[in-house]
Design a protein around this motif. Sequence first.
Motif, PDB file in Angstrom:
ATOM      1  N   ILE A  37       0.840  -1.200   0.000  1.00  0.00           N
ATOM      2  CA  ILE A  37       0.000   0.000   0.000  1.00  0.00           C
ATOM      3  C   ILE A  37       0.878   1.254   0.000  1.00  0.00           C
ATOM      4  O   ILE A  37       2.067   1.194   0.330  1.00  0.00           O
ATOM      5  N   ARG A  39       0.475   5.860  -1.199  1.00  0.00           N
ATOM      6  CA  ARG A  39      -0.179   6.812  -2.094  1.00  0.00           C
ATOM      7  C   ARG A  39       0.399   6.678  -3.510  1.00  0.00           C
ATOM      8  O   ARG A  39       1.399   5.979  -3.698  1.00  0.00           O
ATOM      9  N   ASN A  40      -0.229   7.351  -4.478  1.00  0.00           N
ATOM     10  CA  ASN A  40       0.300   7.332  -5.836  1.00  0.00           C
ATOM     11  C   ASN A  40       1.735   7.854  -5.829  1.00  0.00           C
ATOM     12  O   ASN A  40       2.062   8.767  -5.075  1.00  0.00           O
ATOM     13  N   HIS A 203      -5.463  -0.554  -3.560  1.00  0.00           N
ATOM     14  CA  HIS A 203      -5.989   0.592  -2.801  1.00  0.00           C
ATOM     15  C   HIS A 203      -7.211   0.203  -1.958  1.00  0.00           C
ATOM     16  O   HIS A 203      -7.701   1.007  -1.186  1.00  0.00           O
ATOM     17  N   ILE A 243      -2.765   7.478   3.547  1.00  0.00           N
ATOM     18  CA  ILE A 243      -3.508   6.219   3.667  1.00  0.00           C
ATOM     19  C   ILE A 243      -4.652   6.393   4.656  1.00  0.00           C
ATOM     20  O   ILE A 243      -4.488   7.034   5.694  1.00  0.00           O
TER      21      ILE A 243
ATOM     22  N   ASP B 168      -5.631   7.107  -5.328  1.00  0.00           N
ATOM     23  CA  ASP B 168      -5.392   6.805  -3.919  1.00  0.00           C
ATOM     24  C   ASP B 168      -6.389   7.601  -3.078  1.00  0.00           C
ATOM     25  O   ASP B 168      -7.288   8.260  -3.607  1.00  0.00           O
TER      26      ASP B 168
END
Lengths: 281, 274
Positions: A37, A39-40, A203, A243, B168
């Motif tokens: 996991i 973020r982009n 995600h 997250i 996200d």
Amino acid sequence: MKKIVVEGLKYRYPLTAELALNDVSFEIEKGEFIGIIGRNLAGKSTLCQALMGLVPHFYKGAYGGSVTVDGLNVAQTEICELARKVGLVFQNPFTQVSGSKMTVYEELAFGLENLGVPRAEMMPRIESAMALLGIERFGKRNPFDLSGGQMQRMAIASVIAMAPDIIVLDEPTSQLDPQGSEEVFQAIQALSRQGMTVIMVEHKMEKIARYSDRVMLLDHGRLVDFDTPERVFSRDDLAQYGIAAPIFARICQGLGIRTPQTGLYPMTLDDAYDQVVNWHE
Amino acid sequence: MNKIEIRNLVFHYTAGEPILNDISLAFDARSTAIIGQNGAGKTTFVKLLKGLLKPVGGDVVINGINTSDATVAALARHIGLVFQNPNDQIFKNKVLDEVMFGPLNIGQSQDEARERADAALAMVGLAGRINDNPYDLSLSERKLISIASIVAMNTEIIIFDEPTIAQDFSGKEHIKAIIRDLVAQGKLVLTIIHDMDFVAETFERTLVFAQGRVLLDGSTREVFAEEEVLRQAHLEPPHVTQLAHRTGLPGTPLTVEEFVREKRAQGAMRPVTP
């Protein structure tokens, strides 16, 4: 048995200034189900590519440290050799489809042809992969006539037919409806229980919490944490890494509920149910 | 006036294999999510709204215009569609040119198109990138460009096809804010989507498609209360609602905050046992 050992991995794409992966080290055991996991742009997809050798062999760039898969040093092993061990399901199924096959059945044969699998062995492997992903009825369809969700199932089946020791999946269920997504997770969990090592970027945190043995949290190319879902998703600094914990954990946090034995938030529907139903303020 | 009216809509690609079966619906100003199993006919339905496909039977009326009597070009000033995959939509090599392309094509003047493009890029947070090549940006940024390109056309109706793919947490929050902004401007926003949590937090009305028909149609809260029907349609309620059903919490909460508030209220009402 250690299936994957990564030591001090650093990687920078050509013509870029920042490290996409910065001093990443970890070990994964055979048969583990690992969720990645972050973020982009955290480095998740780059790490997937590094496990199967597209980083550095295909993308080139600057590379340091080492990745060892089943005893093979990735930087010193050709992709054709690594492809026998590691299968990668692409984030975008359109990018993965060979484009050279007229039917779904033949598309599943493509990887096997390249591995030199005899025809008689191909057929049962293709048929069982199609059955596992529920796409038997599309065998004669042209791959590009499938819907996004069906194509995603085909992309996973194509890699499973190759029977890799390790399967790396980059958001494999993004285009599937909720029940379809659940079916795919269950199919992959079954493979993991048979000993296939599973590494999945995702995600959907509720799914990661429920299916992963351990969760890897990446941010800015660094490994922030690598632990059980309960421990990773109970961190109080998740927002800093872009997250949000699984919904069930956030509800329990809102009510101040922790699992008594561990002091961590319940992660799954079943665990949250047990705690919430007995909760009194 | 309803912005979209659908009367007895029937559609198939091949005779004898119906895709949409006698659908009658009206869309008012409420933001609406369209959910359903893969293959339920959702994408076909929005292509019919855009006029990209024409009904086999029945009528689709957009702002008073029957799509059977209008060209796609004429409808484009009324209804915009943001593609699922931004790579299928984007083809210019400068962000600003991409976002001005649609407005210029539906007859906006150079000045108006520039103004609307600037406003749309500011809305999605990419005002500083007008001279970049879209393919030098990330996939999630390209998604925002594809949204800005449609917003700049200033249509009364905007359709999104799976806006949250590859996003996200902060990307989803951003898209949620954009949708609310469009709704506040009085636009009708329709979205095809598989992310039930996002639907629960964002849309007023929800339609469930199954096998070419509308199985459920109501406020998002009413629809997500129908757990059994959703399962028949290969869907599931949002995670918050699932936990509420299991624990017997009334009122079909849709967000973490609602759940916590309901649960605390329920706890406060409980008589204290001696």
